[in-house]
Design a protein around this motif. Structure first.
Motif, PDB file in Angstrom:
ATOM      1  N   LEU A  56       0.860  -1.402  -0.024  1.00  0.00           N
ATOM      2  CA  LEU A  56       0.094  -0.086   0.174  1.00  0.00           C
ATOM      3  C   LEU A  56       0.757   1.136  -0.072  1.00  0.00           C
ATOM      4  CD1 LEU A  56      -3.101  -0.847   2.473  1.00  0.00           C
ATOM      5  CD2 LEU A  56      -3.002  -0.930   0.083  1.00  0.00           C
ATOM      6  N   LEU A  60       3.294   6.244  -6.517  1.00  0.00           N
ATOM      7  CA  LEU A  60       4.352   6.389  -7.377  1.00  0.00           C
ATOM      8  C   LEU A  60       5.637   5.837  -6.703  1.00  0.00           C
ATOM      9  CD1 LEU A  60       3.829  10.076  -8.664  1.00  0.00           C
ATOM     10  CD2 LEU A  60       3.145   7.793  -9.741  1.00  0.00           C
ATOM     11  N   ARG A  83      -4.424  -8.166  -3.243  1.00  0.00           N
ATOM     12  CA  ARG A  83      -5.845  -7.816  -2.864  1.00  0.00           C
ATOM     13  C   ARG A  83      -6.534  -8.766  -2.015  1.00  0.00           C
ATOM     14  NH1 ARG A  83      -9.059  -5.384  -7.510  1.00  0.00           N
ATOM     15  NH2 ARG A  83      -7.527  -3.928  -7.748  1.00  0.00           N
ATOM     16  N   THR A  99     -10.835   8.257  11.723  1.00  0.00           N
ATOM     17  CA  THR A  99     -10.678   8.594  10.477  1.00  0.00           C
ATOM     18  C   THR A  99     -10.506   7.529   9.723  1.00  0.00           C
ATOM     19  OG1 THR A  99      -8.389   9.127  10.879  1.00  0.00           O
ATOM     20  CG2 THR A  99      -9.745  10.934  10.752  1.00  0.00           C
ATOM     21  N   ALA A 100     -10.242   6.240  10.500  1.00  0.00           N
ATOM     22  CA  ALA A 100      -9.974   4.960   9.709  1.00  0.00           C
ATOM     23  C   ALA A 100     -11.382   4.242   9.387  1.00  0.00           C
ATOM     24  CB  ALA A 100      -8.951   4.134  10.441  1.00  0.00           C
ATOM     25  N   LEU A 117     -16.035  -9.835   1.460  1.00  0.00           N
ATOM     26  CA  LEU A 117     -15.122  -9.801   0.449  1.00  0.00           C
ATOM     27  C   LEU A 117     -14.306 -11.156   0.484  1.00  0.00           C
ATOM     28  CD1 LEU A 117     -14.301  -7.500  -1.556  1.00  0.00           C
ATOM     29  CD2 LEU A 117     -12.390  -7.095   0.197  1.00  0.00           C
TER      30      LEU A 117
ATOM     31  N   LYS B 100      -3.378   8.471 -10.501  1.00  0.00           N
ATOM     32  CA  LYS B 100      -2.203   9.526 -10.308  1.00  0.00           C
ATOM     33  C   LYS B 100      -1.208   9.406 -11.789  1.00  0.00           C
ATOM     34  CE  LYS B 100      -3.017  10.631  -5.743  1.00  0.00           C
ATOM     35  NZ  LYS B 100      -4.153   9.942  -5.787  1.00  0.00           N
ATOM     36  N   GLY B 101      -0.130  10.130 -11.128  1.00  0.00           N
ATOM     37  CA  GLY B 101       1.093   9.959 -12.193  1.00  0.00           C
ATOM     38  C   GLY B 101       0.493  10.772 -13.457  1.00  0.00           C
ATOM     39  N   ARG B 163      -7.734  10.411   3.041  1.00  0.00           N
ATOM     40  CA  ARG B 163      -8.274  10.029   4.463  1.00  0.00           C
ATOM     41  C   ARG B 163      -8.001   8.445   5.006  1.00  0.00           C
ATOM     42  NH1 ARG B 163     -11.924  13.908   6.371  1.00  0.00           N
ATOM     43  NH2 ARG B 163     -11.543  12.836   8.050  1.00  0.00           N
ATOM     44  N   GLU B 164      -7.987   8.346   6.178  1.00  0.00           N
ATOM     45  CA  GLU B 164      -7.621   6.956   6.448  1.00  0.00           C
ATOM     46  C   GLU B 164      -8.460   6.022   6.170  1.00  0.00           C
ATOM     47  OE1 GLU B 164      -6.142   6.735  10.728  1.00  0.00           O
ATOM     48  OE2 GLU B 164      -4.157   6.364   9.997  1.00  0.00           O
ATOM     49  N   LEU B 167      -7.605   4.287   2.816  1.00  0.00           N
ATOM     50  CA  LEU B 167      -6.452   3.354   3.083  1.00  0.00           C
ATOM     51  C   LEU B 167      -6.898   2.088   4.045  1.00  0.00           C
ATOM     52  CD1 LEU B 167      -3.651   3.145   2.605  1.00  0.00           C
ATOM     53  CD2 LEU B 167      -3.154   4.190   4.863  1.00  0.00           C
ATOM     54  N   ARG B 170      -8.346  -0.093   1.631  1.00  0.00           N
ATOM     55  CA  ARG B 170      -7.527  -0.980   0.809  1.00  0.00           C
ATOM     56  C   ARG B 170      -6.933  -2.072   1.353  1.00  0.00           C
ATOM     57  NH1 ARG B 170      -3.378   2.795  -1.806  1.00  0.00           N
ATOM     58  NH2 ARG B 170      -2.712   0.973  -3.142  1.00  0.00           N
ATOM     59  N   ARG B 174     -10.217  -4.375  -0.792  1.00  0.00           N
ATOM     60  CA  ARG B 174     -11.214  -3.754  -1.546  1.00  0.00           C
ATOM     61  C   ARG B 174     -10.619  -3.087  -2.679  1.00  0.00           C
ATOM     62  NH1 ARG B 174     -16.374  -1.337   0.371  1.00  0.00           N
ATOM     63  NH2 ARG B 174     -17.155  -2.976  -1.251  1.00  0.00           N
ATOM     64  N   GLY B 175     -11.011  -3.170  -3.923  1.00  0.00           N
ATOM     65  CA  GLY B 175     -10.567  -2.573  -5.044  1.00  0.00           C
ATOM     66  C   GLY B 175     -11.047  -1.146  -5.492  1.00  0.00           C
ATOM     67  N   PRO B 176     -10.212  -0.612  -6.279  1.00  0.00           N
ATOM     68  CA  PRO B 176     -10.507   0.696  -6.525  1.00  0.00           C
ATOM     69  C   PRO B 176     -12.232   1.046  -7.111  1.00  0.00           C
ATOM     70  CG  PRO B 176      -9.088  -0.102  -8.307  1.00  0.00           C
ATOM     71  CD  PRO B 176      -9.309  -1.198  -7.305  1.00  0.00           C
TER      72      PRO B 176
END
Ligand SMILES: Nc1ncnc2c1ncn2[C@@H]1O[C@H](COP(=O)(O)OP(=O)(O)OP(=O)(O)O)[C@@H](O)[C@H]1O
Ligand SMILES: [Mg+2]
Lengths: 325, 276
Positions: A56, A60, A83, A99-100, A117, B100-101, B163-164, B167, B170, B174-176
């Motif tokens: 994660l 970049l 994943r 916030t998580a 999932l 990104k990028g 935001r956390e 993250l 992910r 979980r996928g995008p």
């Protein structure tokens, strides 16, 4: 049995002119059921190391070296396979439970999510399992917590919910990134005791990231001390704490309040401030603040020197430090 | 809804004006005092009366009927143009934020490029190349909406992704796409709704301008912009013929802008927390 073997892990992030190395040659091993504490000041690369383990890292960033988990190489593994590991075989608990958790989704549904999932459970079955998990992490009123939105729970309750979410699929490795930093001291102790209990009963391994050496000392079999992206010292907890062979670890130990010290006694501090990752030169990142610096410390990365019982120190003067403590 | 409306005057007034606009369009579908395009030379330039509430225009057409029916084109253009903007803008913005990028840079550069042409100008270009008409006007206005929505989506999605919980999602595997729908879109929806309302107002204005120039709605389709340009020839004899459609356009745009502002306040969690 080795669960996780990290070898020479590097994380590079392209910056304006050149890549900056946020994690430099991290090497450590973890057996099933074992706990590793990662300590270091803010910005030392603890979170970046943890994120790299899960694939994660920032979009970049480039990860190098090797991460073998359950015999499988994770560096360069494709995103789909990664994943399937995340949240199932390796789970993560974050620092800020406010916030998580998504503020707009009920806690029960968030705890149920990994089960849907990875286990292919129906929402209904996963919801029932989530309530059981919330009870398992000893939330006082699991039914209420499942129906609540994150803001309706206290910080400690939210962190318990995060833990419930993490352990749902019985991961073999849980990475907890400063799980108690945002909580007050008594809640902190209870959360850490909960993690200890879960580890004992399920045999999962734990990586506990903290900037508090005392927390790590009380809850981890092994420690790794990070500074400026480098693991400066690692080994069994009591060896590192009592027979440290690294000046930085020693400075950290001396900066702790002594149990019997008189009230109002001044704590020892480490002079200077930690380097910004852009300032790290070719030498040891701690050279600028170290009392034992040699010329070589400023010009070359200190090599990892191995001692007995898996004790490793990155310091040119590690051998001299034997009995000084 | 009560809570949202309380103490929020612009939301309240904006909702009433926008509601009136929608009601006019709905009513005109089933009933207008006269067929809006029916020419009736004997009554040309008739002053307002019980028979013709707003009078009749230079060809004797009933102005009230045209105003009612003209709202349909405004709404059609607004809805479809904003819909085009949302559909492509949100998709591009999310793609940029997740990728990104290079992909992000390229999309944002392309947006800047499109953004550099004022909507009206590109609409005029498009309609003069492919012929006047509502469809081309809609496409032109919709295309101009895309970069605005895309930039907003990228910026707000980036902050949602930072935001956390994004993250954490992910980290639980979980996928995008799932993260976009469950964690990003609900959190950026308020900003998108507000912007969509404002783009709606801009689209109505653009349609009126295009129709005024003869590039939008074509006769016999009634349109406020065309009513304005028809009124021009008799402006000294019957200025009211310009005032009615002008007021309809102004009130619609005002209503949508007030609604957008009001929604911005109502949906801002910080302001909402202070009120409740
Ligand atoms: N997304 C990012 N982009 C660029 N640089 C980053 C990013 N995240 C972290 N860094 C940099 O990487 C270095 C290591 O950060 P990291 O978050 O791993 O530190 P940490 O040890 O976890 O600190 P803390 O105790 O504050 O959490 C820091 O210098 C930080 O500025
Ligand atoms: Mg951190």
């Amino acid at each position: 049995m080795t669960l996780l073997a990290v070898e020479d892990l590097t994380v590079d992030l392209p910056a304006a002119d050149r890549a900056v190395r946020l994690v430099d040659g991290a090497t450590f091993r973890l057996r099933a059921g074992e706990s590793l504490g990662v300590v270091g000041e803010s910005g030392s690369g603890k979170t970046m190391t943890a994120l790299a383990l899960m694939g994660l890292q920032p979009p970049l960033a480039r990860v190098g070296g090797s991460i073998r988990f359950e015999g499988r190489e994770l560096v360069g593994l494709d995103e789909d396979a990664m994943r399937r590991i995340r949240g199932d075989r390796i789970a993560m608990i974050f620092q800020e439970p406010m916030t998580a958790l998504n503020p707009l989704v009920r806690v029960g549904a968030q705890v149920a999510e990994p089960l849907v999932l990875h286990r292919g459970m129906s929402r209904r079955a996963a919801g029932a399992e989530a309530a059981r998990l919330l009870a398992h992490v000893r939330l006082a009123d699991p039914e209420r917590a499942a129906r609540a939105y994150p803001f309706e729970l206290s910080g400690g309750e939210r962190q318990r919910a995060m833990i419930a979410m993490a352990i749902g699929c019985s991961p073999r490795l849980v990475i907890a990134d400063e799980p108690t930093t945002a909580l007050d001291v008594t809640v902190q102790a209870r959360i850490l005791a909960l993690l200890d209990g879960l580890r004992a009963e399920s045999g999962m391994a734990l990586i506990l990231v903290s900037h508090d050496l005392a927390v790590v000392a009380g809850h981890c079999d092994r420690v790794a001390v990070m500074y400026g992206g480098l693991i400066l010292e690692s080994g069994p907890t009591d060896v590192v704490l009592r027979r440290s062979r690294n000046p930085y670890t020693r400075a950290l130990l001396e900066a702790r309040p002594e149990p019997g010290a008189p009230r109002g006694a001044r704590l020892k501090t480490i002079p200077g401030s930690p380097p910004h990752h852009r300032d790290v030169g070719p030498g040891c990142p701690f050279a600028g603040r170290c009392a034992l610096t040699l010329d070589v410390c400023r010009s070359a990365r200190p090599p990892a020197i191995a001692f007995a019982a898996g004790h490793v120190s990155r310091c040119f003067r590690a051998a001299e430090l034997e009995d000084a403590a | 809804m009560r809570v949202l409306l309380r103490g929020n005057f612009s939301l309240w007034l904006g909702a009433v004006l926008t509601g009136a606009l929608l009601l006019m369009a709905a009513v005109s579908l089933v009933w207008t005092p006269y067929p809006p395009a029916a020419i009736d030379i004997p009554h040309k330039l008739a002053p307002p009366s019980l028979a013709h509430w707003f009078g009749a225009d230079a060809l004797g057409r009933d102005v009230a009927s045209q105003i009612l029916a003209g709202s349909r084109v405004s709404i059609l253009v607004g809805v479809v143009a904003v819909g085009i903007g949302l559909l492509f803008g949100v998709a591009l913005g999310l793609f940029a934020a997740f990728r990104k990028g290079v992909a992000e840079d390229a999309i944002m550069k392309a947006c800047d490029f499109v953004f550099a042409f004022p909507a009206l100008l590109s609409a005029i270009m498009l309609t003069s190349a492919f012929g006047p008409g509502v469809v081309n006007a809609i496409v032109a206005i919709g295309v101009a909406n895309v970069p605005i929505i895309a930039k907003l989506t990228r910026a707000t999605a980036n902050s949602a992704l930072a935001r956390e919980y994004a993250l954490a999602a992910r980290a639980s595997g979980r996928g995008p796409v799932a993260i976009a729908f469950d964690h990003v879109l609900p959190n950026i929806a308020p900003a998108l709704i507000v912007q969509a309302t404002i783009q709606f107002a801009i689209a109505i204005l653009a349609e009126a301008a295009l129709s005024y120039l003869g590039l939008g709605a074509q006769p016999p389709q009634p349109s406020w912009g065309r009513m304005l340009s028809d009124a021009q020839t008799v402006l000294y004899n019957a200025p009211r013929l310009a005032i009615y459609p002008g007021a309809a356009i102004a009130l619609s745009v005002l209503g949508l802008n007030l609604l957008g502002d009001g929604l911005r306040d109502a949906l801002d969690p910080k302001l909402r927390a202070r009120r409740s």
